[in-house]
Design a protein around this motif. Structure first.
Motif, short mmCIF file in Angstrom:
data_model
loop_
_atom_site.label_atom_id
_atom_site.label_comp_id
_atom_site.label_asym_id
_atom_site.label_seq_id
_atom_site.Cartn_x
_atom_site.Cartn_y
_atom_site.Cartn_z
N LEU A 33 -9.59 7.86 -4.82
CA LEU A 33 -8.37 7.22 -4.33
C LEU A 33 -9.00 6.23 -3.12
O LEU A 33 -9.16 6.49 -2.48
CB LEU A 33 -7.15 7.45 -3.75
CG LEU A 33 -6.95 9.16 -4.46
CD1 LEU A 33 -5.69 9.73 -3.83
CD2 LEU A 33 -6.85 8.23 -6.08
N GLU A 34 -8.61 4.99 -3.54
CA GLU A 34 -8.70 3.97 -2.75
C GLU A 34 -7.53 2.57 -1.83
O GLU A 34 -6.80 2.53 -3.14
CB GLU A 34 -9.61 3.22 -3.37
CG GLU A 34 -11.12 3.90 -3.65
CD GLU A 34 -12.32 2.69 -4.41
OE1 GLU A 34 -11.24 1.54 -4.72
OE2 GLU A 34 -13.12 3.08 -4.59
N ASN A 35 -7.75 2.86 -1.15
CA ASN A 35 -6.04 1.76 -1.04
C ASN A 35 -5.23 1.85 -1.42
O ASN A 35 -3.80 1.13 -1.24
CB ASN A 35 -6.72 0.22 -1.46
CG ASN A 35 -8.06 -0.66 -1.05
OD1 ASN A 35 -7.67 -0.82 0.38
ND2 ASN A 35 -9.16 -0.53 -1.75
N LEU A 36 -4.45 3.39 -0.63
CA LEU A 36 -3.23 3.83 -0.27
C LEU A 36 -2.89 4.71 0.92
O LEU A 36 -3.81 4.95 2.09
CB LEU A 36 -3.38 4.76 -1.77
CG LEU A 36 -3.93 4.68 -3.30
CD1 LEU A 36 -3.60 6.20 -4.03
CD2 LEU A 36 -2.73 4.00 -4.06
N ALA A 37 -1.93 4.02 0.41
CA ALA A 37 -0.60 4.63 1.80
C ALA A 37 -0.18 5.87 2.13
O ALA A 37 0.71 6.20 1.00
CB ALA A 37 0.29 3.71 2.86
N PHE A 38 -0.45 7.07 2.76
CA PHE A 38 0.04 8.26 1.95
C PHE A 38 1.12 9.15 2.93
O PHE A 38 1.53 8.81 4.10
CB PHE A 38 -0.74 9.30 2.53
CG PHE A 38 -1.57 9.11 1.13
CD1 PHE A 38 -1.72 9.86 0.01
CD2 PHE A 38 -2.71 8.57 1.21
CE1 PHE A 38 -2.28 9.44 -1.21
CE2 PHE A 38 -3.91 8.80 0.34
CZ PHE A 38 -3.73 8.35 -1.33
N LEU B 33 0.90 -1.38 0.07
CA LEU B 33 0.06 0.56 -0.03
C LEU B 33 1.16 1.05 -0.42
O LEU B 33 1.04 2.32 -0.77
CB LEU B 33 -0.67 0.02 1.30
CG LEU B 33 -1.92 -0.62 1.07
CD1 LEU B 33 -2.49 -0.63 2.48
CD2 LEU B 33 -2.85 -0.97 0.04
N THR B 34 2.30 1.11 0.92
CA THR B 34 3.14 2.69 0.60
C THR B 34 3.90 2.54 -0.42
O THR B 34 4.04 3.58 -1.22
CB THR B 34 3.83 2.05 1.32
OG1 THR B 34 3.17 2.20 2.90
CG2 THR B 34 4.89 3.23 1.92
N GLU B 35 3.80 1.37 -1.31
CA GLU B 35 4.27 1.80 -2.75
C GLU B 35 3.81 1.94 -3.68
O GLU B 35 3.67 3.25 -4.16
CB GLU B 35 4.76 0.31 -2.82
CG GLU B 35 6.03 0.16 -4.33
CD GLU B 35 6.35 -2.22 -4.48
OE1 GLU B 35 6.45 -1.37 -6.03
OE2 GLU B 35 6.21 -2.22 -4.27
N PHE B 36 2.10 1.99 -3.44
CA PHE B 36 1.58 2.28 -4.47
C PHE B 36 1.43 3.99 -4.12
O PHE B 36 0.81 4.88 -5.16
CB PHE B 36 0.36 1.35 -4.75
CG PHE B 36 -0.57 -0.12 -4.96
CD1 PHE B 36 0.47 0.50 -6.39
CD2 PHE B 36 -0.11 -1.16 -4.34
CE1 PHE B 36 -0.09 -1.60 -6.92
CE2 PHE B 36 -0.08 -2.45 -5.00
CZ PHE B 36 0.07 -2.95 -6.77
N GLY B 37 0.85 4.34 -2.80
CA GLY B 37 1.07 5.61 -3.17
C GLY B 37 2.50 6.40 -2.88
O GLY B 37 1.88 7.47 -3.22
N GLN B 38 3.38 6.25 -3.32
CA GLN B 38 4.63 6.56 -3.92
C GLN B 38 4.34 6.73 -5.39
O GLN B 38 4.88 8.04 -6.12
CB GLN B 38 5.43 6.41 -3.58
CG GLN B 38 5.90 6.22 -2.01
CD GLN B 38 6.88 4.70 -1.25
OE1 GLN B 38 7.29 4.41 -1.72
NE2 GLN B 38 8.20 5.12 -0.63
#
Length: 368
Positions: free
Chosen positions: A174-179, A148-153
Motif C-alpha cells: 500500500l502506498e500513500n495512505l493514512a490509517f 490521504l485520510t479519505e483514501f485510507g478509509q
C-alpha cells in the motif's frame, strides 16, 4: 540450370505458430503481461480461448495509458473481467479453470473497486488459488493530508466489503495512505493468509501522537516493510510468525521501534533520519528478548547523528547470541567507531560486520 524459385504459402508460414498445441501456446502467453495476452487472444480465433486458461495472471494499471485516469482504470477492469468473468457470465470451461496466482497493481478508484472485488471473489471461490498479490495506491498527484485520510478509509471499506477475497491475499503493498489507530492490526487480522505487507509513504492520521501498534497473535505474517512511515513510534506487540522486519521512518520518539513478541524474527533493518539533536537510545530497549533466532541486523543513520547509545554487552547477549551479520550504514567519515565495540562483544557468532560511510565502505569478517 537454376532451380525454380521456391513457392511459399506466406499466410500459412506466418501463422505456423498457431499449429502448436495449447500447452505450448499457454507457455508463450504466460510470459506476457495480461494485457498483451488478452490482445493476442482477441487477434485470432485460434488463440481466443487461451487467456481464460492461464493459471498465472499479472496485471498492472500502468500498462493502460489513456487520456484520463478513469479511462485507464476502465481498460484495466475490462482486461481483468475478460479473464475473470462473473460466475453468471462464465462458460463451463472458465468455471472449471483454476487461477493459481494473481498479481494486480491498481489505483483506488471508487467506480471500479466493486467490479474488481467481485471478480476476485469469483476467482478464490474455486478454492485453488495459491498466491494473490495486490499493490494499491491513490491516483497520482500531490494529495493533501485530508485526501490521504479519505483514501485510507476508502481502502479499509474495500477490504471489509470483500472479505472473502482479502482472506486469500498473500502479499500486499500500500502506498500513500493514512490509517486510523487500529486499521493496520484489523487489516492483518482479516487477511488470514497474508505473508508479506509493505506500507510505503504511509502515515497515521494523527501521526504526531499516534503509535502504530500491530497486535496479531494469530496471523501468519512473515515479512513487514515500513518505508517512509510517519508516526510517533512503531510497536510490534505480537507477530509470532514474523521473520523479517524493515522500518524506515522520519518522525519518532525514543525508541522509534519496539519489538515485543516476535519469536521467529531473523532479519531486522532500522533506518532513522534525525535532523534535530535528540538523546540516543539503547538497542535493548528496541529489540525483543523473544527474538532468540535473530541472525541479521542492519542500521542506517543517513549520515546524521548516531542515535544508538552503547550499553553493556550483557544486555544484548541473549538477543545477539545467533547474530551472524551486522551492518551500520550512513556513518559520516569523521565518526569515532569505538562505540561499535559493544556490538562485537555481545555477538559471539558474528561472522560479518560492515561499516559504510558516504565515501567508503569497510567490511570486516570477525570470527567464524
Amino acid at each position: 540450370m537454376e532451380s525454380p524459385p521456391l513457392k511459399l504459402n506466406v499466410a500459412r508460414d506466418e501463422d505456423r505458430i498457431s499449429d502448436l498445441p495449447d500447452e505450448l501456446l499457454l507457455r508463450i502467453l504466460a510470459r506476457l503481461d495480461l494485457r498483451d495476452a488478452v490482445r493476442a487472444g482477441a487477434a485470432s480465433t485460434r488463440w481466443r480461448h487461451l487467456p481464460h486458461q492461464l493459471s498465472v495472471l499479472l496485471l498492472g494499471v500502468s500498462r493502460f495509458r489513456r487520456a484520463t485516469l478513469v479511462e485507464s482504470m476502465d481498460a484495466f477492469a475490462a482486461a481483468l473481467l475478460s479473464v475473470c468473468p462473473p460466475a453468471e457470465r462464465s462458460c463451463e470451461c472458465q468455471r472449471s479453470h483454476a487461477i493459481k496466482a494473481l498479481a494486480l497493481c491498481f489505483y483506488l478508484s471508487a467506480p471500479h473497486l466493486s467490479s474488481i472485488g467481485r471478480a476476485l471473489e469469483d476467482v478464490v471461490s474455486r478454492g485453488k488459488t495459491k498466491w494473490i498479490e495486490f499493490r494499491i495506491s491513490p491516483p497520482p498527484g500531490d494529495n493533501t493530508a485530508p485526501e490521504l485520510t479519505e483514501f485510507g478509509q476508502q481502502f479499509m471499506s474495500f477490504c471489509r466489503a470483500y472479505q472473502v477475497a482479502f482472506r486469500w491475499l498473500t502479499s500486499l503493498t500500500l502506498e500513500n495512505l493514512a490509517f486510523g489507530d487500529s486499521d493496520v492490526t484489523d487489516l492483518i487480522s482479516n487477511c488470514v493468509k497474508l505473508e508479506s505487507l509493505a506500507l510505503r509513504a504511509c502515515r497515521m492520521v494523527n501521526f504526531e501522537h499516534s503509535v502504530l501498534k500491530i497486535d496479531t497473535p494469530c496471523s501468519g505474517l512473515q515479512e513487514l516493510n515500513l518505508v517512509h512511515f510517519v508516526c510517533k513510534r512503531i510497536q510490534l506487540i505480537s507477530v509470532p510468525k514474523l521473520r523479517q522486519a524493515s522500518c524506515l521512518i522520519w518522525r519518532f520518539e525514543n525508541p522509534p521501534v519496539r519489538l515485543d513478541y516476535v519469536p521467529d524474527l531473523r532479519h531486522v533493518a532500522i533506518a532513522c533520519l534525525r535532523t534535530h539533536p535528540k538523546a540516543p537510545f539503547k538497542l535493548s530497549e528496541c529489540l525483543s528478548r523473544s527474538a532468540l533466532n535473530l541472525s541479521e541486523l542492519h542500521l542506517n543513520f543517513f549520515h546524521q547523528m548516531i542515535w544508538i547509545q552503547p550499553e553493556h554487552p550483557k544486555q544484548l547477549t541473549a538477543i545477539f547470541r545467533n547474530l551472524s551479520n551486522a551492518s551500520l550504514s550512513g556513518i559520516f567519515p569523521e565518526c569515532d567507531l569505538s562505540w561499535t565495540l559493544f556490538i562485537l562483544e555481545a555477538a559471539p557468532a558474528l561472522q560479518k560486520f560492515g561499516v559504510i560511510s558516504n565515501s567508503a565502505c569497510m567490511c570486516q569478517c570477525v570470527g567464524q
